[in-house]
Scaffold this active site. Structure first.
Site, PDB file in Angstrom:
ATOM      1  N   TYR A 251       0.844  -1.199   0.000  1.00  0.00           N
ATOM      2  CA  TYR A 251       0.000   0.000   0.000  1.00  0.00           C
ATOM      3  C   TYR A 251       0.877   1.246   0.000  1.00  0.00           C
ATOM      4  CZ  TYR A 251       1.108   0.540   4.985  1.00  0.00           C
ATOM      5  OH  TYR A 251       1.765   0.700   6.185  1.00  0.00           O
ATOM      6  N   CYS A 252       0.268   2.358  -0.399  1.00  0.00           N
ATOM      7  CA  CYS A 252       0.938   3.658  -0.297  1.00  0.00           C
ATOM      8  C   CYS A 252      -0.139   4.710  -0.029  1.00  0.00           C
ATOM      9  CB  CYS A 252       1.745   3.962  -1.560  1.00  0.00           C
ATOM     10  SG  CYS A 252       0.759   4.069  -3.063  1.00  0.00           S
ATOM     11  N   THR A 253       0.167   5.980  -0.198  1.00  0.00           N
ATOM     12  CA  THR A 253      -0.770   7.039   0.181  1.00  0.00           C
ATOM     13  C   THR A 253      -2.058   7.018  -0.632  1.00  0.00           C
ATOM     14  OG1 THR A 253       1.193   8.368   0.600  1.00  0.00           O
ATOM     15  CG2 THR A 253      -0.932   9.510   0.650  1.00  0.00           C
TER      16      THR A 253
END
Ligand SMILES: [Zn+2]
Ligand SMILES: [Zn+2]
Length: 357
Positions: A198-200
């Site tokens: 995941y990321c932002t």
């Protein structure tokens, strides 16, 4: 015709104040073939400037990456404009969880080589062969699976203030660096583990998932729309929130509160705190965590040295700076040795409970 931002941040802030209207902060990205990025850029600037859009937008031949704010009452016009562009029709917009009218104070639309500085050579792997996108519900189930390795694709200063439970948070300054570390540390598990990332807002995982598949990982998943979309779905559907702390954002808000936990500490005194600041000394601008008490005592500076320089008359500061680039804000985000409470992030093996050979 105006093609570039002309007002200073101060002038803009005054205008926003005077208008007294609520603004919406949002972001989106799309990988798409843009044959003439400069022409597309100019068109966007002209229309969005009229719509009073502010923000940071990158355009490349590979697509668009936009983080922006606009007056809430012009949202329909804005959406209509997006829908008039072939590859942006119906695009998912990541609406910010915490709104702030001053999140952006300039409209900057830039043509870049890539829409994310990922350091990858896209010709060496199939960028379209991505991981499986999962929504919040499936993601919650996946990350409870003992066969899953959950990896945070962001940098150390982002995961320091908030991350998913049980996530591996590589202690890296750049995206490119994290790819090699993750691959090396997980090389024994390319086939038997689920690699969930995941990321932002999801954009970094689009390339990372394809890269890891290319490197031989068999079960690769990515969180659709990142932490921002996850939080929206969790709130909408009444799901359990497995994210702890703050979501670091790249605008003047600095962070969005996702859960009430404070997992970080002031880098100067060690008291619980989880919002970043930039050192007020123009020659430094170090990104670090500073509590309100330290902020007052240190005059928003990261060290006594910076505090002394910051207190000098501006002309004197300029003479001192001559010939010295300020590199801190680019490469050393929150990594000054003199900050006693900057914590080392967890080792990937600690999380995995795997013996390092
Ligand atoms: Zn402090
Ligand atoms: Zn400083």
């Amino acid at each position: 015709m105006q093609l570039y931002n002309k007002l200073s941040g101060k002038e803009r802030a005054a205008l926003i104040e005077k208008a007294g209207k609520d603004r919406l902060t949002l972001s989106f990205y799309q990988y798409a073939k843009i044959t003439n990025p400069q022409e597309f850029r100019d068109q966007l600037f002209i229309i969005w400037n009229q719509l009073d859009v502010l923000g940071r937008i990158y355009i490349a031949t590979e697509g668009i990456n936009a983080q922006l704010s606009l007056p809430a009452d012009r949202f329909d016009e804005f959406k209509k404009h997006l829908d008039s562009i072939n590859f942006l029709k119906g695009i998912r917009l990541n609406i910010a969880i915490e709104q702030d009218n001053m999140s952006f104070l300039k409209l900057k639309v830039k043509v870049r080589h890539k829409i994310v500085a990922d350091g990858l050579n896209d010709d060496t792997f199939d960028v379209t062969n991505k991981g499986i996108h999962v929504g919040a519900g499936t993601f919650n189930e996946l990350i409870e699976d003992e066969n899953t390795v959950l990896v945070d694709m962001r940098n150390h200063y982002e995961s320091e203030i908030g991350h998913f439970k049980n996530a591996v948070t590589p202690d890296v300054d750049t995206f490119r660096e994290s790819l090699d570390i993750i691959e090396e540390d997980l090389k024994e598990h390319k086939e038997d583990k689920n690699l969930v990332m995941y990321c932002t807002g999801g954009i970094r995982c689009e390339k990372a998932s394809a890269y890891f598949k290319h490197k031989g990982f068999k079960n690769v998943y990515q969180l659709e729309g990142g932490i921002i979309e996850y939080t929206r779905q969790v709130n909408d559907k009444g799901l359990e929130n497995k994210f702890i702390g703050n979501n670091f954002v790249f605008d003047d808000r600095r962070a969005e509160k996702i859960s009430d936990d404070v997992i970080a500490q002031c880098h100067q005194c060690g008291s619980p705190f989880d919002v970043h600041t930039n050192c007020a000394n123009d020659a430094c601008h170090l990104l670090f965590i500073q509590c309100d008490a330290c902020k007052e005592e240190m005059n928003n500076c990261c060290s006594t040295n910076c505090k002394e320089i910051h207190a000098l008359p501006y002309e004197k500061q300029k003479t001192l700076r001559k010939g010295q680039g300020n590199s801190n804000d680019i490469f050393k985000k929150g990594r000054a040795d003199y900050l006693p409470y900057k914590k080392d992030l967890r080792n990937i093996f600690e999380t995995l409970k795997v013996e390092k050979k």
